[in-house]
Motif scaffolding. Structure first.
Motif, PDB file in Angstrom:
ATOM      1  N   PHE A  40       0.682  -1.210   0.183  1.00 55.02           N
ATOM      2  CA  PHE A  40       0.271  -0.414   0.223  1.00 55.02           C
ATOM      3  C   PHE A  40       0.728   1.500  -0.531  1.00 55.02           C
ATOM      4  CE2 PHE A  40      -2.098  -3.862   1.711  1.00 55.02           C
ATOM      5  CZ  PHE A  40      -3.439  -3.196   1.271  1.00 55.02           C
ATOM      6  N   ASP A  47      -4.527   6.660  -3.704  1.00 61.94           N
ATOM      7  CA  ASP A  47      -4.776   5.363  -3.112  1.00 61.94           C
ATOM      8  C   ASP A  47      -3.947   5.244  -4.047  1.00 61.94           C
ATOM      9  OD1 ASP A  47      -6.559   5.415  -1.259  1.00 61.94           O
ATOM     10  OD2 ASP A  47      -7.625   3.551  -2.729  1.00 61.94           O
ATOM     11  N   ILE A  49      -2.025   0.856  -5.069  1.00 60.72           N
ATOM     12  CA  ILE A  49      -2.225  -0.457  -4.537  1.00 60.72           C
ATOM     13  C   ILE A  49      -0.382  -2.156  -5.450  1.00 60.72           C
ATOM     14  CG2 ILE A  49      -2.635  -2.908  -3.669  1.00 60.72           C
ATOM     15  CD1 ILE A  49      -5.084  -1.156  -2.414  1.00 60.72           C
ATOM     16  N   LEU A 185     -10.196  -4.887  -1.968  1.00 60.91           N
ATOM     17  CA  LEU A 185      -9.779  -3.892  -2.236  1.00 60.91           C
ATOM     18  C   LEU A 185     -10.913  -2.608  -2.860  1.00 60.91           C
ATOM     19  CD1 LEU A 185      -6.721  -4.673  -4.424  1.00 60.91           C
ATOM     20  CD2 LEU A 185      -7.115  -3.993  -1.825  1.00 60.91           C
ATOM     21  N   LYS A 210      -8.471  -3.040   2.440  1.00 62.69           N
ATOM     22  CA  LYS A 210      -8.076  -1.710   1.829  1.00 62.69           C
ATOM     23  C   LYS A 210      -9.499  -0.983   1.956  1.00 62.69           C
ATOM     24  CE  LYS A 210      -8.776   1.511  -0.703  1.00 62.69           C
ATOM     25  NZ  LYS A 210      -9.378   2.516  -0.559  1.00 62.69           N
TER      26      LYS A 210
END
Length: 402
Positions: A40, A47, A49, A185, A210
């Motif tokens: 992350f 964001d 990832i 996610l 997340k």
């Protein structure tokens, strides 16, 4: 501009086709116990990832704002990444896709997965143009599709809606499962999307969550968090952000289910290491006190001339500027800037009287009239990740709205 973006999407779909096939939920695939890493990445208020599968396949989900793109590229390069097997743009807000532009310019991409939500920002158009020019296979998934990342990993699309009226509600939600360890996610999926996933009987239970929308109370309802029942939750947000993320309701919901909480604002980049049976997170848990984000939120300088931004209407495409001082201010040389869209409005030679406001209009209904100035007929602000800055004639930031 909307027509241009729509054409680009159509061309990408025509050239690439829909390569992913819907499949139903399956039992966990056999796994070897090799290491899988989920990073992350600290991109401030945004964001990003990065997934390294057990067999060396790679996937990047979002990349923060455009200014964070170099951070993402540098991070991937430092980890020896020369090719990404999948890139996923969960939805077209600038704090999710902006950083993908430097990524596309720097790293080879095998498959691009997009929400399909048409957006008229320069950022989105630039991203689509790069995908088209580089002939990257492009796909808009449907709920239930699976992405063939790795023979030992299941990547299922739990939500996708290219026709959503709101960017956040178009968010692609992924459930990534390796052995007995799973990751949910959620992009910026809101509470209505959470309700829909639960109503449709989808398996949202996950080891690692997340949290949606950077820990905003528009996501992560107690009912949804209960259903996910995460052992650990990642909050991806920037220190001292103007939204107040993470919101107390979200923290309460997570603590109520006994989830460990980690944040990029405090810990920086967070790496989850798993062998499919257990997982490990080396960073310290969230405290709500300190933050060590590598990308601090910029602090505007003093309000020179006492002129400031009062409001920004994303739907009506109107930004209001007001003289809150006691003297008139000549606005010649001042600028209104769309930060992530990298677009600039130059004020004409006008006097802004004390206690007087002026509206800068854009989009199809833009016009010039009493206390109104037309910027462009193109859409500028229909993007929750695009900050507005007001610069005085010296080029100093005197006011900012997220």
């Amino acid at each position: 501009m909307k027509k241009i973006v729509a054409v680009l999407v159509a061309v990408l779909l025509l050239v690439a086709g829909c390569t992913e096939t819907p499949q139903t939920n399956e039992q966990p695939k056999p796994f070897t116990g090799k290491e899988m890493l989920v990073h992350f990445i600290d991109v401030g208020q945004g964001d990003s990832i990065f997934i390294e599968s057990p067999n060396g396949k790679t996937m990047l989900v979002d990349a923060g704002v455009k200014g964070a793109g170099k951070t993402v590229v540098d991070y991937l390069t430092a980890h020896g990444v020369q090719k990404l097997d999948y890139v996923v743009a969960t939805h077209p807000d600038a704090d999710h896709i902006g950083g993908l532009i430097p990524v596309l310019n720097s790293i080879s991409v095998e498959h691009f997965i997009d929400s399909g939500k048409i957006h008229t920002s320069n950022t989105y158009e630039e991203m689509l143009t790069l995908i088209h020019n580089k002939n990257i296979p492009f796909n808009v998934p449907q709920t239930g599709d699976q992405l063939e990342l790795d023979s030992e990993v299941t990547v299922e699309v739990l939500s996708a809606d290219e026709n959503a009226t709101d960017n956040n509600e178009a968010s692609i939600v992924l459930r990534v499962a390796y052995g007995n360890i799973s990751f949910l996610l959620t992009g910026d999926a809101g509470i209505d999307m959470e309700k829909a996933m639960l109503a449709n009987g989808l398996d949202v239970e996950a080891t690692i969550l997340k949290a949606g929308h950077h820990g905003s109370n528009t996501s992560s309802s107690q009912t949804f968090v209960n259903a996910v029942s995460p052992l650990a939750t990642i909050l991806s947000y920037g220190q001292n952000n103007k939204y107040g993320h993470p919101h107390a309701e979200v923290i309460d919901a997570l603590q109520n289910v006994g989830s460990e909480i980690y944040s990029t604002a405090e810990a920086g980049t967070i790496v989850v290491n798993t062998d499919g049976e257990t997982f490990k997170i080396d960073q310290s848990e969230w405290t709500g006190i300190g933050a060590t984000s590598a990308i601090p939120t910029p602090t505007p300088t003093s309000k020179v001339g006492h002129v400031e931004l009062i409001s920004k209407d994303l739907q009506l495409e109107v930004v209001v500027v007001k003289n809150t001082g006691k003297e008139a201010v000549n606005m010649q040389g001042w600028q209104l800037v769309s930060v992530e869209g990298d677009q600039v409005f130059d004020f004409p030679n006008i006097e802004l009287a004390p206690a007087t406001s002026i509206s800068i209009t854009s989009g199809p209904d833009a016009k010039t009239g009493d206390n109104e100035l037309q910027w462009t007929k193109r859409q500028i602000w229909l993007n929750t990740g695009d900050a507005a800055q007001l610069l005085n004639a010296k080029g100093e930031v005197v006011s900012e709205l997220p």
